[in-house]
Design an enzyme around this catalytic site. Structure first.
Site, PDB file in Angstrom:
ATOM      1  N   GLU A 143       0.794  -1.273  -0.103  1.00 18.40           N
ATOM      2  CA  GLU A 143      -0.012  -0.086   0.071  1.00 18.40           C
ATOM      3  C   GLU A 143       0.718   1.239   0.073  1.00 18.40           C
ATOM      4  O   GLU A 143       1.894   1.326   0.449  1.00 18.40           O
ATOM      5  CB  GLU A 143      -0.869  -0.057   1.276  1.00 18.40           C
ATOM      6  CG  GLU A 143      -0.402   0.221   2.568  1.00 18.40           C
ATOM      7  CD  GLU A 143      -1.131   0.405   3.938  1.00 18.40           C
ATOM      8  OE1 GLU A 143      -2.216   1.211   3.544  1.00 18.40           O
ATOM      9  OE2 GLU A 143      -1.060  -0.235   4.825  1.00 18.40           O
ATOM     10  N   GLU A 240     -11.269   0.979   8.222  1.00 19.16           N
ATOM     11  CA  GLU A 240      -9.895   1.086   8.960  1.00 19.16           C
ATOM     12  C   GLU A 240     -10.218   2.657   9.037  1.00 19.16           C
ATOM     13  O   GLU A 240      -9.244   3.610   8.654  1.00 19.16           O
ATOM     14  CB  GLU A 240      -8.548   1.004   7.903  1.00 19.16           C
ATOM     15  CG  GLU A 240      -7.507   1.065   8.732  1.00 19.16           C
ATOM     16  CD  GLU A 240      -6.016   0.989   8.316  1.00 19.16           C
ATOM     17  OE1 GLU A 240      -5.215   0.223   8.573  1.00 19.16           O
ATOM     18  OE2 GLU A 240      -6.373   1.890   6.920  1.00 19.16           O
TER      19      GLU A 240
END
Length: 259
Positions: A143, A240
């Site tokens: 990521e 998240e």
């Protein structure tokens, strides 16, 4: 319809970590993710997953000394042996938990190291990791993270991250697209996801500013969820975010998606 997993590192922080699995089930989530499983016994985590009917969607590889500010070691020259050990540990836990993908945090760019050496180290480490995860039959994801939340993080946007994956050249390493981080760094969310959908294995969300739940900021999440459906995205989306008040009070956004 999108399928969502609860990030147990971020949600229900007012209770013990192992008790958060029950809260995820009660809220209607079918999967969970969290940063690191390693402080806990594999058997204890696997039992919570079985008891509450949850899929272990994602966790990270060990990321160095988190308490001292490390956010991954993949781009750090001289730590290759430690990185290889972390890959073995990550695979061990992923197999025990049935994890559907494991994320590798690149780390903070080391100072006073030539950029070429940092890039070479990252590509070498990811090439090793991709090979090991392919043998294990578990997808590996990488990521990009915004520089406001983690100053100096090595991968900060879509183009840069995909270029690193291209340099690795493996067919089983993918992009983890975090909507919140990419809204901060580059915007243009829907076209970016549409263009790169085949390379995106996992998505995470939070609103901006504040990194709170959807509906508290500038991102049009109903539009994005519809767009992802139209694109045919069938992977997980990780919740998240930092609840603005309590997790339970902020779950109104999720009500339409409960199975």
């Amino acid at each position: 319809m999108p399928k969502f997993c609860a990030n147990l590192t971020m949600l229900w922080n007012e209770i013990d970590f192992l008790d958060r699995f029950a809260k995820a089930e009660q809220a209607g989530f079918k999967g969970v993710e969290y940063l690191f499983p390693y402080p806990y016994e594999k058997e204890a985590l696997a039992e919570r997953l079985r008891k509450h009917g949850l899929t272990q969607v994602l966790h990270n590889l060990p990321a160095g000394d988190w308490a001292k500010g490390e956010r991954g070691i993949a781009c750090l020259p001289g730590r290759e042996g430690e990185f290889q050990d972390s890959v073995a540990l990550g695979i061990d836990f992923a197999k025990a938990l049935g994890t559907t993908a494991v994320n590798c945090l690149a780390g903070i760019t080391p100072k006073d190291v030539p950029a070429e050496k940092v890039h070479e180290t990252l590509v070498k480490n990811l090439t090793f990791a991709a090979g090991e995860f392919k043998k294990a039959g578990i997808p590996l994801v990488v990521e990009a993270i915004n520089t406001r939340d983690i100053p100096g993080f090595h991968l900060t946007n879509t183009k840069q991250t995909l270029a690193v994956l291209d340099a690795v050249g493996a067919d089983d390493i993918f992009f983890q697209y975090d909507i919140y981080h990419m809204q901060v760094m580059e915007g243009d969310l829907t076209p970016t996801m549409r263009t790169n959908l085949a390379r995106i294995k996992h998505i995470q969300l939070a609103d901006n500013p504040g990194r709170n739940e959807p509906g508290t900021g500038e991102i049009n999440y109903p539009f994005l969820f519809g767009a992802l459906d139209a694109m045919g995205y069938d992977g997980w989306i990780g919740a998240e975010y930092k609840p603005r008040t309590t997790t339970d009070e902020g779950l109104g956004w999720f009500a339409p998606f409960k199975g």
